[in-house]
Design a protein around this motif. Structure first.
Motif, PDB file in Angstrom:
ATOM      1  N   LEU A  72       1.060  -1.276   0.382  1.00 21.27           N
ATOM      2  CA  LEU A  72      -0.115   0.180  -0.054  1.00 21.27           C
ATOM      3  C   LEU A  72       0.996   1.108  -0.071  1.00 21.27           C
ATOM      4  CD1 LEU A  72      -0.239   0.587   2.779  1.00 21.27           C
ATOM      5  CD2 LEU A  72      -1.254  -1.159   3.177  1.00 21.27           C
ATOM      6  N   LEU A  73       2.257   1.234   0.422  1.00 17.55           N
ATOM      7  CA  LEU A  73       3.180   2.655   0.731  1.00 17.55           C
ATOM      8  C   LEU A  73       3.890   1.924  -1.411  1.00 17.55           C
ATOM      9  CD1 LEU A  73       4.301   2.541   3.753  1.00 17.55           C
ATOM     10  CD2 LEU A  73       3.104   3.422   2.920  1.00 17.55           C
ATOM     11  N   GLU A  74       3.020   1.561  -1.609  1.00 14.82           N
ATOM     12  CA  GLU A  74       4.350   1.114  -3.344  1.00 14.82           C
ATOM     13  C   GLU A  74       5.935   0.482  -3.320  1.00 14.82           C
ATOM     14  OE1 GLU A  74       3.511   4.564  -5.632  1.00 14.82           O
ATOM     15  OE2 GLU A  74       1.666   4.433  -5.801  1.00 14.82           O
ATOM     16  N   LYS A 287       7.424  -4.319  12.624  1.00 17.97           N
ATOM     17  CA  LYS A 287       6.933  -2.964  12.286  1.00 17.97           C
ATOM     18  C   LYS A 287       5.876  -2.425  11.740  1.00 17.97           C
ATOM     19  CE  LYS A 287       9.989   0.090  12.721  1.00 17.97           C
ATOM     20  NZ  LYS A 287       9.768   0.775  13.557  1.00 17.97           N
ATOM     21  N   THR A 288       5.641  -4.003  10.812  1.00 20.75           N
ATOM     22  CA  THR A 288       4.437  -3.718   9.943  1.00 20.75           C
ATOM     23  C   THR A 288       3.034  -3.280  10.551  1.00 20.75           C
ATOM     24  OG1 THR A 288       5.451  -5.001   8.703  1.00 20.75           O
ATOM     25  CG2 THR A 288       2.436  -4.450   8.613  1.00 20.75           C
ATOM     26  N   LEU A 289       3.340  -4.127  12.432  1.00 17.35           N
ATOM     27  CA  LEU A 289       1.986  -4.023  13.057  1.00 17.35           C
ATOM     28  C   LEU A 289       2.026  -2.364  13.306  1.00 17.35           C
ATOM     29  CD1 LEU A 289       1.664  -7.220  15.222  1.00 17.35           C
ATOM     30  CD2 LEU A 289       0.262  -6.411  12.683  1.00 17.35           C
ATOM     31  N   GLU A 290       3.304  -2.311  13.873  1.00 21.28           N
ATOM     32  CA  GLU A 290       3.123  -1.155  14.876  1.00 21.28           C
ATOM     33  C   GLU A 290       2.980   0.491  13.523  1.00 21.28           C
ATOM     34  OE1 GLU A 290       7.197   0.082  16.299  1.00 21.28           O
ATOM     35  OE2 GLU A 290       6.509  -1.353  17.536  1.00 21.28           O
ATOM     36  N   PHE A 291       3.580   0.048  12.307  1.00 16.28           N
ATOM     37  CA  PHE A 291       2.770   0.589  11.060  1.00 16.28           C
ATOM     38  C   PHE A 291       1.551   1.041  10.864  1.00 16.28           C
ATOM     39  CE2 PHE A 291       1.633   1.066   6.955  1.00 16.28           C
ATOM     40  CZ  PHE A 291       2.212   2.460   6.375  1.00 16.28           C
ATOM     41  N   ILE A 292       0.851  -0.088  10.883  1.00 20.37           N
ATOM     42  CA  ILE A 292      -0.164  -0.525  10.513  1.00 20.37           C
ATOM     43  C   ILE A 292      -1.352   0.205  11.585  1.00 20.37           C
ATOM     44  CG2 ILE A 292      -2.668  -1.644  10.667  1.00 20.37           C
ATOM     45  CD1 ILE A 292      -0.560  -3.599   8.833  1.00 20.37           C
ATOM     46  N   ASP A 293      -0.839  -0.120  13.091  1.00 22.22           N
ATOM     47  CA  ASP A 293      -1.554   0.812  14.732  1.00 22.22           C
ATOM     48  C   ASP A 293      -1.595   2.221  14.268  1.00 22.22           C
ATOM     49  OD1 ASP A 293      -2.646  -1.885  15.077  1.00 22.22           O
ATOM     50  OD2 ASP A 293      -0.328  -2.255  16.728  1.00 22.22           O
ATOM     51  N   LYS A 294      -0.553   2.708  13.609  1.00 19.82           N
ATOM     52  CA  LYS A 294       0.264   4.150  13.320  1.00 19.82           C
ATOM     53  C   LYS A 294      -1.220   4.617  12.783  1.00 19.82           C
ATOM     54  CE  LYS A 294       3.236   7.847  13.143  1.00 19.82           C
ATOM     55  NZ  LYS A 294       4.744   7.611  12.625  1.00 19.82           N
ATOM     56  N   GLU A 295      -1.320   3.949  11.225  1.00 13.33           N
ATOM     57  CA  GLU A 295      -1.646   4.057  10.416  1.00 13.33           C
ATOM     58  C   GLU A 295      -3.261   4.903  10.689  1.00 13.33           C
ATOM     59  OE1 GLU A 295      -1.354   5.693   6.695  1.00 13.33           O
ATOM     60  OE2 GLU A 295       0.704   5.677   7.937  1.00 13.33           O
ATOM     61  N   LEU A 296      -3.925   3.215  11.656  1.00 10.20           N
ATOM     62  CA  LEU A 296      -5.338   3.401  12.233  1.00 10.20           C
ATOM     63  C   LEU A 296      -5.927   4.344  12.975  1.00 10.20           C
ATOM     64  CD1 LEU A 296      -5.555  -0.243  12.307  1.00 10.20           C
ATOM     65  CD2 LEU A 296      -6.675   1.065  11.108  1.00 10.20           C
ATOM     66  N   ASN A 471     -12.669   5.645   4.749  1.00  7.96           N
ATOM     67  CA  ASN A 471     -13.080   4.449   5.661  1.00  7.96           C
ATOM     68  C   ASN A 471     -13.345   2.851   4.879  1.00  7.96           C
ATOM     69  OD1 ASN A 471     -15.417   3.239   7.454  1.00  7.96           O
ATOM     70  ND2 ASN A 471     -17.041   3.099   5.679  1.00  7.96           N
ATOM     71  N   LYS A 472     -12.477   2.826   3.912  1.00  2.03           N
ATOM     72  CA  LYS A 472     -13.086   1.557   3.338  1.00  2.03           C
ATOM     73  C   LYS A 472     -10.898   1.457   3.587  1.00  2.03           C
ATOM     74  CE  LYS A 472     -15.118   2.167  -1.428  1.00  2.03           C
ATOM     75  NZ  LYS A 472     -15.431   2.821  -2.222  1.00  2.03           N
ATOM     76  N   ARG A 473      -9.995   3.057   3.737  1.00  2.00           N
ATOM     77  CA  ARG A 473      -9.037   2.417   4.454  1.00  2.00           C
ATOM     78  C   ARG A 473      -8.843   1.278   5.327  1.00  2.00           C
ATOM     79  NH1 ARG A 473      -3.914   6.951   4.168  1.00  2.00           N
ATOM     80  NH2 ARG A 473      -2.322   5.721   4.158  1.00  2.00           N
ATOM     81  N   TYR A 474      -9.472   1.761   6.587  1.00  2.00           N
ATOM     82  CA  TYR A 474      -9.037   2.168   8.296  1.00  2.00           C
ATOM     83  C   TYR A 474      -9.941   0.444   7.573  1.00  2.00           C
ATOM     84  CZ  TYR A 474     -10.892   2.278  12.715  1.00  2.00           C
ATOM     85  OH  TYR A 474     -10.703   1.853  14.192  1.00  2.00           O
ATOM     86  N   ASP A 475     -11.301   0.304   7.035  1.00  2.00           N
ATOM     87  CA  ASP A 475     -11.871  -1.165   6.982  1.00  2.00           C
ATOM     88  C   ASP A 475     -10.211  -2.381   6.939  1.00  2.00           C
ATOM     89  OD1 ASP A 475     -14.351  -0.528   8.112  1.00  2.00           O
ATOM     90  OD2 ASP A 475     -14.955  -0.618   6.506  1.00  2.00           O
ATOM     91  N   PHE A 476      -9.991  -1.644   5.605  1.00  2.00           N
ATOM     92  CA  PHE A 476      -9.074  -2.564   4.918  1.00  2.00           C
ATOM     93  C   PHE A 476      -7.604  -3.210   5.857  1.00  2.00           C
ATOM     94  CE2 PHE A 476      -4.300  -2.440   2.504  1.00  2.00           C
ATOM     95  CZ  PHE A 476      -4.525  -3.495   2.128  1.00  2.00           C
ATOM     96  N   LEU A 477      -7.140  -1.144   6.824  1.00  2.00           N
ATOM     97  CA  LEU A 477      -5.584  -1.561   7.150  1.00  2.00           C
ATOM     98  C   LEU A 477      -6.459  -2.367   8.556  1.00  2.00           C
ATOM     99  CD1 LEU A 477      -4.255   1.576   7.440  1.00  2.00           C
ATOM    100  CD2 LEU A 477      -3.698  -0.301   6.321  1.00  2.00           C
ATOM    101  N   LEU A 478      -8.116  -2.845   9.295  1.00  2.00           N
ATOM    102  CA  LEU A 478      -8.119  -3.490  10.338  1.00  2.00           C
ATOM    103  C   LEU A 478      -8.065  -4.632   9.642  1.00  2.00           C
ATOM    104  CD1 LEU A 478     -11.605  -1.467  11.353  1.00  2.00           C
ATOM    105  CD2 LEU A 478      -9.240  -2.380  12.487  1.00  2.00           C
ATOM    106  N   GLU A 479      -8.490  -4.984   8.290  1.00  2.00           N
ATOM    107  CA  GLU A 479      -8.360  -6.580   8.125  1.00  2.00           C
ATOM    108  C   GLU A 479      -6.542  -6.863   7.819  1.00  2.00           C
ATOM    109  OE1 GLU A 479      -9.619  -8.943   3.864  1.00  2.00           O
ATOM    110  OE2 GLU A 479      -9.956  -6.562   3.563  1.00  2.00           O
ATOM    111  N   LYS A 480      -6.349  -5.885   7.304  1.00  2.00           N
ATOM    112  CA  LYS A 480      -4.427  -6.737   7.094  1.00  2.00           C
ATOM    113  C   LYS A 480      -3.651  -6.317   8.305  1.00  2.00           C
ATOM    114  CE  LYS A 480      -4.580  -6.503   2.553  1.00  2.00           C
ATOM    115  NZ  LYS A 480      -4.484  -8.170   1.878  1.00  2.00           N
ATOM    116  N   ARG A 481      -4.130  -5.461   8.953  1.00  2.00           N
ATOM    117  CA  ARG A 481      -3.837  -6.239  11.328  1.00  2.00           C
ATOM    118  C   ARG A 481      -3.387  -7.822  11.254  1.00  2.00           C
ATOM    119  NH1 ARG A 481      -3.472  -5.809  15.869  1.00  2.00           N
ATOM    120  NH2 ARG A 481      -2.231  -4.929  17.006  1.00  2.00           N
TER     121      ARG A 481
END
Length: 790
Positions: A72-74, A287-296, A471-481
């Motif tokens: 998602l960060l390319e 770090k991925t989880l930390e990144f996703i939590d930060k993004e959420l 809203n969609k990105r939030y739902d996507f990151l919840l799934e990816k987390r």
């Protein structure tokens, strides 16, 4: 062309002869080389090779899947590079981590009881788990590192510790850093076994080792190793390479003298590398989880702010439904336009009526407001009242005069009614203007609202799109987390140890006695051979007949054998010697070559002093005299007379006396002990020898001597530095040019070659003097024959 090829041919027999002549060099060098090989074999520790195999994998397992979340960060997955992994394995940091997991801080050595160790500590053996003692370091205290510490066991459960070294590092094992360098350390201490010892330099305990190697040794010592020295040693002996091109299977190799240590190191290094890879993947997963939590967290705030902005925008612009609201505005605008048209029509009517009344056109013809569609009760009543008054006036005018009071009253009422109508019309016109202005304002407001509808709609759509995207990105990151958490929990490494470390060589790779002795022998033979070749190529002196013929075209007459300094007059004193035989051959060759010519005067010269010119002229003259010929030998070298070394003569009178003082010939000729041989020494040394030799009396002297003697031999000065020879050359019937074996430089023959090429000198022949048959391949066959004459 053939001649050129011949010049470049290698004369193997000649070189073999030169090598054989220096046989002692080959023996000396071979003995030295074999001795050095023996010392090397005995002193070198045996180095063995060890190998292991490691699989890199494909990087699609474990938390590598979690890495896909970063798409998602390319972030592109570039995969691994074998070269990068090799660099990582062989890096200082990786080896450092491996060494910190091993207990190689202390190395133990023993100096064996061997005679070579009486010279120095040459044969030293490292001990691993076999030393008679073990050093337990207190790594919380500083230690002296990389310096030998000798241990000598003493009675009464004690030992002697001796430390001696320069620039010794004082090391901190806590952070693996050097605290200071001591310029010099030297001390000896007696310490109890098994008791801790501590001072400001070191802290350790020496404990005896059961079942240790008890073989006798000259001495034992140990070295405390710094981490940097351990890493540097292992890094220098480590090799990593793919088993083939583009392969992901790596072959690890190491070299060392202690198999157990090297095998343990390789296995630990691979374990450390695999564990480091898993640690890196876990780190990346976290770090991925930390990144996703930060993004959420950021998206949660953004989502709340976007919804609040949308609600505020709807409330501020009173927007429920954009389409319905626009229809309402258009309907109101239409109504206002109709109202404006009606008010405008009424206004025009009022203005026409007012204009007619004010212009006196008569009110009777004016249209009633009711007829015109204007519903104004006051104005309608006034028009009705005016109409009635006009009717009354018309009735009175028929029967009454203008002065009739009733008529005047009616006219007054009519005028009053007109004034009321005019006042009402003006009020109505002002009221219409006000109404039109109000309608225009309301229409402008509605039109402004209608103009804002597209911008509001666009802004509303932007706010809605932003809210939906967040809203969609939030739902996507919840799934990816959730996926990342599962991947991290089930994380594995894609690196795998295929083959653990094992011995890869059947024996030592550095010490192979047979090969070493063979190489030493070859080196012992090659070095003197190379030295001989080098000296031969560097040596620019005359080496023999072939060497002489390669640099001059002057005919060769013969050689004079090598002799000692005592062989001054060898032809007479030792007629059976090799030197006497040499002059005999030269005399025969000379007589044979010049048999058809009547030659009397023989000139003998050379390039420089020391080549044996006088020696050759004296012995050749003696040989001619001993063959039965009357010979006179003239010493024309008046700069450096040497006849006194060969004959019992004096220089009171001689050639210079005859030429300069005019002494009779009989007074300058001296007899010698050789029968038929007379000499004319140089006499007193003149100031200008050249002027004397140029005198006509020199010719007269030779003419007189030709009448008395069969041969006249003239010992002339060398041509290299003086010019007397070129003056005497015109008197010579034949010339002998003497070169000395391994003495005369080849470049010295340039001048005589030029004279011979220009044909300025006649009947000249080359003679090689002092040739050692045993050291010359061309005349090696004469060595045995020469023994006959000795």
């Amino acid at each position: 062309m053939k001649k050129n090829n011949k010049e470049h041919e290698i004369d193997l027999k000649s070189w073999f002869f030169k090598f054989r002549a220096k046989w002692y060099l080959f023996v000396i060098f071979s003995v030295i080389a074999l001795a050095a090989a023996y010392v090397y074999i005995k002193s070198s520790e045996r180095i063995y090779k060890f190998s292991a195999t490691l699989l890199l994998g494909d990087q699609h397992t474990g938390s590598k899947k979690a890495q896909e979340l970063l798409n998602l960060l390319e972030v592109q997955n570039k995969g691994i590079k074998v070269e990068d992994e090799i660099g990582l394995i062989t890096s200082t940091e990786m080896i450092r981590k491996a060494m910190m997991r091993l207990d190689f801080n202390v190395s133990y050595y023993k100096v064996n009881n061997h005679w070579l160790n009486n010279i120095a500590d040459i044969i030293v053996e490292e001990q691993y788990k076999t030393a008679p003692y073990t050093i337990k370091l207190d790594t919380s205290s500083p230690q002296l590192v990389d310096v030998p510490m000798q241990v000598r066991m003493l009675p009464d459960n004690k030992y002697e510790l001796t430390v001696k070294g320069k620039e010794v590092a004082r090391y901190n094992f806590k952070n693996h850093s050097v605290l200071e360098y001591l310029p010099e350390v030297e001390f000896t201490k007696v310490l109890p076994v098994g008791k801790p010892y501590k001072d400001k330099y070191m802290s350790f305990t020496l404990v005896p080792t059961p079942d240790a190697d008890i073989s006798p040794a000259k001495k034992h010592y140990f070295v405390v190793n710094s981490l940097d020295s351990q890493v540097g040693h292992q890094q220098a002996n480590l090799g990593v390479a793919p088993i083939e091109r583009e392969a992901r299977v790596l072959s690890l190799s190491s070299q060392g003298s202690i198999p157990d240590k090297e095998i343990l190191f390789l296995n630990t290094l691979m374990d450390t590398y695999v564990a480091n890879d898993l640690q890196e993947k876990n780190f990346n997963g976290r770090k991925t989880l930390e990144f996703i939590d930060k993004e959420l967290a950021q998206l949660s705030d953004s989502l709340r702010q976007s919804k609040q902005a949308l609600s505020s925008f709807r409330s501020a612009n009173r927007i429920a439904n954009i389409d319905m609201q626009s229809n309402i505005h258009y309907e109101k605008l239409s109504q206002l336009e109709m109202e404006k048209a009606r008010i405008t029509t009424d206004k025009i009517y009022y203005q026409n009526i007012l204009e007619q009344i004010q212009n006196g056109n008569g009110i009777a013809q004016s249209v009633s407001p009711t007829v015109a569609g204007i519903q104004n009760p006051n104005l309608n009543n006034l028009f009705l009242e005016l109409s009635e008054l006009n009717k009354q006036k018309a009735g009175y005018e028929i029967n009454a005069t203008q002065k009739n009071q009733l008529l005047q009253v009616v006219e007054g009422k009519i005028e009053s009614t007109k004034n009321s109508i005019v006042a009402n019309l003006k009020n109505l016109i002002r009221s219409a203007d006000i109404s039109i202005q109000d309608v225009d304002r309301r229409m402008s407001q509605i039109e402004g609202n209608l103009a804002k509808i597209p911008e509001n709609e666009r802004h509303l759509m932007d706010l809605q799109s932003q809210a939906e995207f967040i809203n969609k990105r939030y739902d996507f990151l919840l799934e990816k987390r959730a996926e990342a958490a599962i991947s991290l929990a089930t994380n594995t490494t894609d690196k795998k140890i295929v083959d653990h470390a094992a011995l890869a060589s059947s024996g030592p790779i550095n010490v192979k006695p047979k090969m070493i002795y063979m190489l030493a022998l070859l080196l012992g033979l090659a070095l003197p051979a190379g030295l001989i070749v080098l000296m031969s190529n560097v040596d620019n002196t005359i080496q023999g007949k072939n060497d002489l013929s390669s640099i001059t075209s002057i005919p060769f007459l013969g050689v004079i054998a090598h002799g000692t300094k005592s062989d001054k007059l060898a032809v007479k004193n030792n007629p059976r010697s090799a030197i006497a035989e040499s002059f005999r051959s030269v005399r025969i060759n000379l007589q044979y070559l010049l048999s058809e010519s009547s030659f009397k005067v023989i000139g003998v010269t050379s390039s420089i002093s020391g080549e044996g010119k006088t020696f050759c002229s004296v012995n050749l003259s003696s040989e001619l005299a001993m063959s039965g010929k009357r010979v006179v030998l003239i010493e024309s070298d008046m700069r450096k007379p040497t006849f006194g070394k060969y004959f019992d003569t004096h220089n009171a009178s001689g050639l210079s006396s005859y030429l300069m003082q005019g002494l009779p010939l009989e007074e300058v000729i001296q007899q010698t002990e050789v029968e038929n041989l007379d000499i004319i020494p140089c006499g007193p040394i003149p100031e200008n020898a050249i002027r004397l030799l140029e005198l006509p009396k020199m010719r007269e002297l030779l003419d007189k001597l030709k009448e008395q003697y069969d041969y006249i031999v003239v010992d002339t000065p060398p041509i290299g530095f003086v010019s007397e020879y070129f003056i005497l050359m015109k008197h010579m019937d034949t010339n002998l040019y003497v070169v000395k074996h391994k003495y005369t430089d080849k470049d010295m023959l340039g001048q005589i070659n030029e004279l011979y090429a220009a044909k300025k000198i006649k009947n000249i022949y080359m003679v090689i003097n002092d040739l050692d048959y045993s050291n010359t391949y061309e005349y090696g066959y004469k060595k045995k024959a020469s023994y006959y004459y000795v």
